[in-house]
Scaffold this motif. Structure first.
Motif, PDB file in Angstrom:
ATOM      1  N   VAL A  88       0.831  -1.206   0.000  1.00 22.11           N
ATOM      2  CA  VAL A  88       0.000   0.000   0.000  1.00 22.11           C
ATOM      3  C   VAL A  88       0.870   1.262   0.000  1.00 22.11           C
ATOM      4  N   ILE A  89       1.876   1.275   0.859  1.00 17.73           N
ATOM      5  CA  ILE A  89       2.727   2.456   0.988  1.00 17.73           C
ATOM      6  C   ILE A  89       3.443   2.751  -0.318  1.00 17.73           C
ATOM      7  N   VAL A  90       4.028   1.730  -0.928  1.00 18.91           N
ATOM      8  CA  VAL A  90       4.861   1.948  -2.114  1.00 18.91           C
ATOM      9  C   VAL A  90       4.059   1.864  -3.412  1.00 18.91           C
ATOM     10  N   GLY A  91       3.449   0.712  -3.668  1.00 19.39           N
ATOM     11  CA  GLY A  91       2.801   0.478  -4.957  1.00 19.39           C
ATOM     12  C   GLY A  91       1.522   1.257  -5.171  1.00 19.39           C
ATOM     13  N   VAL A  92       0.752   1.436  -4.099  1.00 15.53           N
ATOM     14  CA  VAL A  92      -0.516   2.141  -4.235  1.00 15.53           C
ATOM     15  C   VAL A  92      -0.325   3.652  -4.096  1.00 15.53           C
ATOM     16  N   LEU A  93       0.500   4.080  -3.125  1.00 16.17           N
ATOM     17  CA  LEU A  93       0.598   5.516  -2.831  1.00 16.17           C
ATOM     18  C   LEU A  93       1.891   6.179  -3.319  1.00 16.17           C
ATOM     19  N   ALA A  94       3.046   5.759  -2.824  1.00 13.12           N
ATOM     20  CA  ALA A  94       4.294   6.492  -3.087  1.00 13.12           C
ATOM     21  C   ALA A  94       4.620   6.584  -4.580  1.00 13.12           C
ATOM     22  N   ALA A  95       4.437   5.493  -5.306  1.00 12.37           N
ATOM     23  CA  ALA A  95       4.717   5.525  -6.747  1.00 12.37           C
ATOM     24  C   ALA A  95       3.767   6.489  -7.459  1.00 12.37           C
ATOM     25  N   ARG A  96       2.496   6.518  -7.042  1.00 13.07           N
ATOM     26  CA  ARG A  96       1.522   7.457  -7.644  1.00 13.07           C
ATOM     27  C   ARG A  96       1.827   8.883  -7.222  1.00 13.07           C
ATOM     28  N   ASN A  97       2.221   9.078  -5.949  1.00 12.00           N
ATOM     29  CA  ASN A  97       2.573  10.421  -5.497  1.00 12.00           C
ATOM     30  C   ASN A  97       3.746  10.967  -6.305  1.00 12.00           C
ATOM     31  N   HIS A 100       2.501  11.620 -10.123  1.00 12.22           N
ATOM     32  CA  HIS A 100       1.478  12.626 -10.400  1.00 12.22           C
ATOM     33  C   HIS A 100       1.552  13.892  -9.558  1.00 12.22           C
ATOM     34  N   PHE A 101       2.250  13.828  -8.423  1.00  6.77           N
ATOM     35  CA  PHE A 101       2.197  14.966  -7.507  1.00  6.77           C
ATOM     36  C   PHE A 101       3.559  15.497  -7.085  1.00  6.77           C
ATOM     37  N   GLY A 102       4.602  15.161  -7.830  1.00  3.12           N
ATOM     38  CA  GLY A 102       5.914  15.744  -7.588  1.00  3.12           C
ATOM     39  C   GLY A 102       6.656  15.223  -6.373  1.00  3.12           C
ATOM     40  N   ALA A 103       6.207  14.134  -5.790  1.00  3.12           N
ATOM     41  CA  ALA A 103       6.911  13.533  -4.652  1.00  3.12           C
ATOM     42  C   ALA A 103       8.186  12.852  -5.153  1.00  3.12           C
ATOM     43  N   LEU A 132      -3.613  12.898  -0.531  1.00  2.00           N
ATOM     44  CA  LEU A 132      -4.812  13.724  -0.375  1.00  2.00           C
ATOM     45  C   LEU A 132      -4.553  15.180  -0.762  1.00  2.00           C
ATOM     46  N   ALA A 133      -3.382  15.695  -0.447  1.00  2.00           N
ATOM     47  CA  ALA A 133      -3.038  17.059  -0.865  1.00  2.00           C
ATOM     48  C   ALA A 133      -2.951  17.131  -2.388  1.00  2.00           C
ATOM     49  N   GLY A 134      -2.356  16.107  -3.000  1.00  5.40           N
ATOM     50  CA  GLY A 134      -2.252  16.077  -4.458  1.00  5.40           C
ATOM     51  C   GLY A 134      -3.605  15.999  -5.132  1.00  5.40           C
ATOM     52  N   VAL A 135      -4.462  15.136  -4.634  1.00  3.25           N
ATOM     53  CA  VAL A 135      -5.813  15.020  -5.201  1.00  3.25           C
ATOM     54  C   VAL A 135      -6.559  16.341  -5.019  1.00  3.25           C
ATOM     55  N   ALA A 146      -6.306  13.204 -18.536  1.00  2.14           N
ATOM     56  CA  ALA A 146      -5.842  11.825 -18.680  1.00  2.14           C
ATOM     57  C   ALA A 146      -4.624  11.581 -17.787  1.00  2.14           C
ATOM     58  N   VAL A 147      -4.539  10.374 -17.201  1.00  3.66           N
ATOM     59  CA  VAL A 147      -3.436  10.040 -16.299  1.00  3.66           C
ATOM     60  C   VAL A 147      -2.104   9.965 -17.025  1.00  3.66           C
ATOM     61  N   GLY A 148      -2.112   9.651 -18.309  1.00  3.38           N
ATOM     62  CA  GLY A 148      -0.887   9.612 -19.094  1.00  3.38           C
ATOM     63  C   GLY A 148      -0.150   8.282 -19.011  1.00  3.38           C
ATOM     64  N   GLU A 149       1.022   8.277 -19.609  1.00  5.84           N
ATOM     65  CA  GLU A 149       1.804   7.054 -19.797  1.00  5.84           C
ATOM     66  C   GLU A 149       2.344   6.450 -18.504  1.00  5.84           C
ATOM     67  N   LYS A 150       2.215   7.135 -17.396  1.00  2.00           N
ATOM     68  CA  LYS A 150       2.716   6.608 -16.119  1.00  2.00           C
ATOM     69  C   LYS A 150       1.803   5.531 -15.542  1.00  2.00           C
ATOM     70  N   GLU A 151       0.642   5.351 -16.150  1.00  2.00           N
ATOM     71  CA  GLU A 151      -0.343   4.378 -15.666  1.00  2.00           C
ATOM     72  C   GLU A 151      -0.686   3.384 -16.773  1.00  2.00           C
ATOM     73  N   PRO A 152      -1.195   2.201 -16.403  1.00  2.00           N
ATOM     74  CA  PRO A 152      -1.532   1.179 -17.403  1.00  2.00           C
ATOM     75  C   PRO A 152      -2.611   1.602 -18.401  1.00  2.00           C
ATOM     76  N   PHE A 153      -3.512   2.501 -18.012  1.00  2.00           N
ATOM     77  CA  PHE A 153      -4.567   2.967 -18.905  1.00  2.00           C
ATOM     78  C   PHE A 153      -4.402   4.467 -19.097  1.00  2.00           C
ATOM     79  N   PRO A 154      -3.480   4.882 -19.959  1.00  2.00           N
ATOM     80  CA  PRO A 154      -3.085   6.290 -20.066  1.00  2.00           C
ATOM     81  C   PRO A 154      -4.203   7.253 -20.445  1.00  2.00           C
TER      82      PRO A 154
END
Length: 195
Positions: A88-97, A100-103, A132-135, A146-154
């Motif tokens: 959850v910490i890495v694959g769900v949140l940190a990689a997305r942060n 998409h959010f400059g983390a 949550l701040a990013g969202v 669009a989420v773009g190429e960083k996600e499986p469904f760009p």
């Protein structure tokens, strides 16, 4: 209320915030290291001190690594609270942060996994805060981009990613809560027999 008047960004954030504030956070309080690493079955995937895993793949940059295999086994490996929190910490949140959010950049391979429950919960709360701040910073218009190429469904809109991440959080953290329940109720028994 007309759908055009609804604050969709707030509504999406509140979906997770309500669950976190009224269900999950209290259920995670007092998580011990024994629970964090506890496995009710042999050979469960976990977070382990570097060099101590028998899993086909161990990922992580610090003193602890996360068990893994590629391709994933069928049936899927059973995982501990430590492993589920790491996911959850890495694959769900940190990689997305990061995407998409400059983390800071984050991946399963580069992450320094927590060697105990308190550190893992600290990592979880820190990543949730960034998420949550990013969202919130997306506003209404950003949810349609669009989420773009960083996600499986760009081509999918960011709103789809927000919903997906929230489903993942609810799903996996519910599993963590269930494992805590199992730990408490099976601590004195093994395979149905008193110890």
């Amino acid at each position: 209320m007309d759908a055009d008047e609804l604050d969709w960004n707030r509504t999406l954030r509140e979906q997770w915030e309500f669950h976190w504030n009224h269900q999950v956070r209290a259920r995670l309080e007092g998580l011990t290291d024994e629970e964090y690493f506890w496995s009710p079955v042999p050979d469960a995937w976990s977070v382990r001190p570097r060099g101590s895993s028998a899993a086909p793949v161990q990922v992580g940059a610090g003193d602890f690594t996360l068990d893994y295999a590629f391709p994933e086994p069928v049936p899927a490996a059973f995982t501990t609270i430590a492993w589920r929190l790491g996911h959850v910490i890495v694959g769900v949140l940190a990689a997305r942060n990061a995407a998409h959010f400059g983390a800071p950049a984050a991946s399963y391979e580069s992450w320094e996994y927590a060697g105990g429950a308190a550190a893992a919960l600290g990592q979880l709360e820190a990543q949730l805060e960034v998420w949550l701040a990013g969202v919130g910073g997306l506003g209404e218009a950003g949810l349609r981009v669009a989420v773009g190429e960083k996600e499986p469904f760009p081509e999918a809109p960011m709103a789809d990613l927000v919903l997906h991440v929230h489903r993942e959080l609810i799903h996996h953290l519910s599993e963590v809560c269930l494992l805590r329940d199992l730990y408490v109720h099976t601590k004195s028994v093994t395979n149905g027999e008193d110890r």
